[in-house]
Scaffold this motif. Sequence first.
Motif, short mmCIF file in Angstrom:
data_model
loop_
_atom_site.label_atom_id
_atom_site.label_comp_id
_atom_site.label_asym_id
_atom_site.label_seq_id
_atom_site.Cartn_x
_atom_site.Cartn_y
_atom_site.Cartn_z
N ASP A 89 0.80 -1.22 0.00
CA ASP A 89 0.00 0.00 0.00
C ASP A 89 0.84 1.28 0.00
O ASP A 89 0.30 2.37 0.23
CB ASP A 89 -0.95 0.01 1.19
CG ASP A 89 -0.22 -0.11 2.52
OD1 ASP A 89 1.01 -0.30 2.51
OD2 ASP A 89 -0.88 -0.01 3.57
N LYS A 90 2.14 1.16 -0.26
CA LYS A 90 2.94 2.38 -0.33
C LYS A 90 4.29 2.09 -0.99
O LYS A 90 4.76 0.96 -1.03
CB LYS A 90 3.16 2.99 1.05
CG LYS A 90 4.02 2.14 1.99
CD LYS A 90 4.19 2.85 3.34
CE LYS A 90 5.04 2.02 4.29
NZ LYS A 90 5.20 2.69 5.60
N VAL A 91 4.87 3.17 -1.53
CA VAL A 91 6.22 3.10 -2.08
C VAL A 91 6.99 4.30 -1.54
O VAL A 91 6.50 5.44 -1.60
CB VAL A 91 6.24 3.13 -3.62
CG1 VAL A 91 7.68 2.98 -4.13
CG2 VAL A 91 5.36 2.04 -4.20
N THR A 92 8.17 4.06 -1.02
CA THR A 92 9.03 5.14 -0.53
C THR A 92 10.20 5.30 -1.49
O THR A 92 10.92 4.34 -1.78
CB THR A 92 9.56 4.83 0.88
OG1 THR A 92 8.44 4.75 1.78
CG2 THR A 92 10.49 5.94 1.36
N PHE A 93 10.36 6.53 -1.98
CA PHE A 93 11.42 6.86 -2.94
C PHE A 93 12.48 7.72 -2.26
O PHE A 93 12.15 8.71 -1.61
CB PHE A 93 10.85 7.64 -4.12
CG PHE A 93 9.83 6.89 -4.93
CD1 PHE A 93 10.21 6.11 -6.00
CD2 PHE A 93 8.47 6.97 -4.61
CE1 PHE A 93 9.27 5.42 -6.76
CE2 PHE A 93 7.53 6.29 -5.35
CZ PHE A 93 7.92 5.51 -6.43
N THR A 94 13.73 7.36 -2.43
CA THR A 94 14.85 8.20 -2.00
C THR A 94 15.33 8.99 -3.20
O THR A 94 15.75 8.41 -4.21
CB THR A 94 16.00 7.34 -1.45
OG1 THR A 94 15.53 6.56 -0.34
CG2 THR A 94 17.15 8.23 -0.98
N LEU A 95 15.25 10.31 -3.11
CA LEU A 95 15.53 11.15 -4.27
C LEU A 95 17.02 11.40 -4.44
O LEU A 95 17.79 11.43 -3.47
CB LEU A 95 14.80 12.48 -4.13
CG LEU A 95 13.27 12.44 -3.98
CD1 LEU A 95 12.71 13.85 -4.07
CD2 LEU A 95 12.64 11.54 -5.04
N ARG A 96 17.40 11.63 -5.69
CA ARG A 96 18.77 12.05 -5.99
C ARG A 96 19.00 13.45 -5.41
O ARG A 96 18.08 14.28 -5.38
CB ARG A 96 19.00 12.12 -7.50
CG ARG A 96 19.01 10.78 -8.20
CD ARG A 96 19.33 10.98 -9.67
NE ARG A 96 19.28 9.73 -10.39
CZ ARG A 96 20.28 8.86 -10.46
NH1 ARG A 96 21.42 9.14 -9.84
NH2 ARG A 96 20.15 7.75 -11.15
N LYS A 97 20.20 13.73 -5.02
CA LYS A 97 20.55 15.08 -4.56
C LYS A 97 21.04 15.89 -5.76
O LYS A 97 21.57 15.37 -6.72
CB LYS A 97 21.64 14.99 -3.49
CG LYS A 97 21.16 14.36 -2.18
CD LYS A 97 22.28 14.33 -1.16
CE LYS A 97 21.77 13.90 0.22
NZ LYS A 97 21.18 12.55 0.21
N GLY A 98 20.83 17.20 -5.66
CA GLY A 98 21.35 18.10 -6.67
C GLY A 98 20.48 18.28 -7.89
O GLY A 98 20.88 18.95 -8.85
N VAL A 99 19.26 17.72 -7.89
CA VAL A 99 18.35 17.89 -9.02
C VAL A 99 17.75 19.29 -8.99
O VAL A 99 17.32 19.78 -7.94
CB VAL A 99 17.23 16.83 -8.99
CG1 VAL A 99 16.26 17.06 -10.14
CG2 VAL A 99 17.82 15.43 -9.06
N THR A 100 17.70 19.93 -10.14
CA THR A 100 17.12 21.26 -10.22
C THR A 100 16.09 21.32 -11.33
O THR A 100 16.16 20.60 -12.32
CB THR A 100 18.19 22.34 -10.48
OG1 THR A 100 18.87 22.02 -11.70
CG2 THR A 100 19.17 22.41 -9.33
N CYS A 101 15.14 22.22 -11.13
CA CYS A 101 14.13 22.49 -12.14
C CYS A 101 14.77 23.34 -13.25
O CYS A 101 15.88 23.86 -13.10
CB CYS A 101 12.96 23.23 -11.49
SG CYS A 101 11.43 23.19 -12.44
N ALA A 102 14.07 23.49 -14.35
CA ALA A 102 14.60 24.30 -15.45
C ALA A 102 14.85 25.74 -15.04
O ALA A 102 15.72 26.41 -15.60
CB ALA A 102 13.65 24.24 -16.64
#
Length: 526
Positions: A89-102
């Motif tokens: 009933d869930k998924v936990t995501f560990t995000l990459r560091k340093g990602v930026t929007c446009a």
Amino acid sequence: MKKALAVAVAVALTATACGSEEKDDAPQFAERGTFTYAIPADPGELDPANAVLGATNTVLAFAYDTLVHSDADGKIVSGLAEKWQAQADKVTFTLRKGVTCADKSPVTPQTVADSMNYLSDPKNKATLLGVLIPAGMSATADEAAGTVTLATKDPNPFLLESMTAVYVVCGEGLKDRSVLKTKTSGSGPYPLFESVANDHYVFKAREDYAWGADGAKYEPSMPAVVDLKVVKDESTAANMITTGGLNGAQFTGADRKRVEAVPGIRKGSAPDGIGEFFFHQGEGRAAADPAVRKALVQSLDLNELRTIASGGNGEAATHLTSLAPDPCRGDSVTGNLPQSDPAAAATALDGAGWQAGTDGARAKDGKPLKLRIAYQTSAGPGVQAGMEYVAQKWKALGVETELVGSADAKYSDSLFKNGDWDMAWVPLGLSLPTQLVGYLSGPGPDAQGSNFAHIANTTYDDLAAAAAKQVGAAGCGQWTNAEAALVKNVDVVPVVRPTQLVASKGAMVEVIGGVVRPTSIRMLKN
């Protein structure tokens, strides 16, 4: 969910699943060129919340990222998330560091959570809600841990896989969704630079991009500029790629052979959805009787129909999903459909009470056996010829038929609003077994449901419910058995898995999950 299929079945569910390119031993790459690619329709509004059209997703894939991606074989690989943990009933995501929007703003767990919660809020009427976003899903950010958790009220076995097709909005567009009608606001490798509706969409590269599928980064051999040209006619696209006006396009019709013969063309092949047909099983319909459905299929040679409908560019359909990641690829079709035997089909109709008169036409209790055969005119000449073949075979069986070809919108209305059909050729191209459930069970359109064929198969219902309690591939055996129950009962008749030609000239490109993978593009020297 019904709304999404009504749109997609009319326009975009015949999108490619994955594409492979012929590769030279040592291709010579050019640096920072311009890549031109044909899309068959204008994408319309560019808000990812409503991205159900193939052309729209192709455009958005350049400007936006997803949490995870699928490779051509269906394996889940990293995207914005570098790690993940899936439960029922869930998924936990560990995000990459340093990602930026446009716009250079950071993409944080809260950014992702806000983007997802917008989609799951019913008041926003996102088309993806109920299709890729489960009703009642919530997203929670943990900035300290660098994670975002997507949780559902009910078990959702393929929530992780669904995220391969959900674009994350960041920056300005997250604060003001109105800008997304004509602009992009994502962290993808190619922000939109210029657009003219029904003509072209131009993107410029982010050379700092380093968080693509499976860790892909911007490379000098990737294009500096991408120009997606709206080319609605395949013959025109064929002319353009022949003369150098395009670097790439996809072909399903008669022009593919002409394109394949062009010197310097690189040829890839991609699945093109599932060509299948359904019978209307509503009250009072002749095909509500499984004996009638089986007899009608038994009168056909499905191998012959497969060749006709796909123009010879297809293979036997073995299961009901086709687009990557397509995690459950077991064979639910082979051996489960009636074998071709016109004589036995006639006997079966006799046994079902549909007797042939002196003129050969069949009737029961004074009611003639008449079937309306619905199909999309945009599906091309192969499908039209296939439906003519079906009508011919059924006429020989004593069935009166009416071929009803219609444009996309009218066809969708026929399925989901009017119900004025008895057999419909439906080009489905879904990626997950769970996406099929609402269309193959439950209430019909007359009761605000999506079960357009009014299928009532309790074996499928029970097996699908059991499979839905498993996580990911663990339930695939049950999903395959559930599909097999439908096929055996002739609730759905999968015929062909057609292929598209992915053609390129002066470039290399890969198509996965129905869209071009931007980080796969490489420009080639002449």
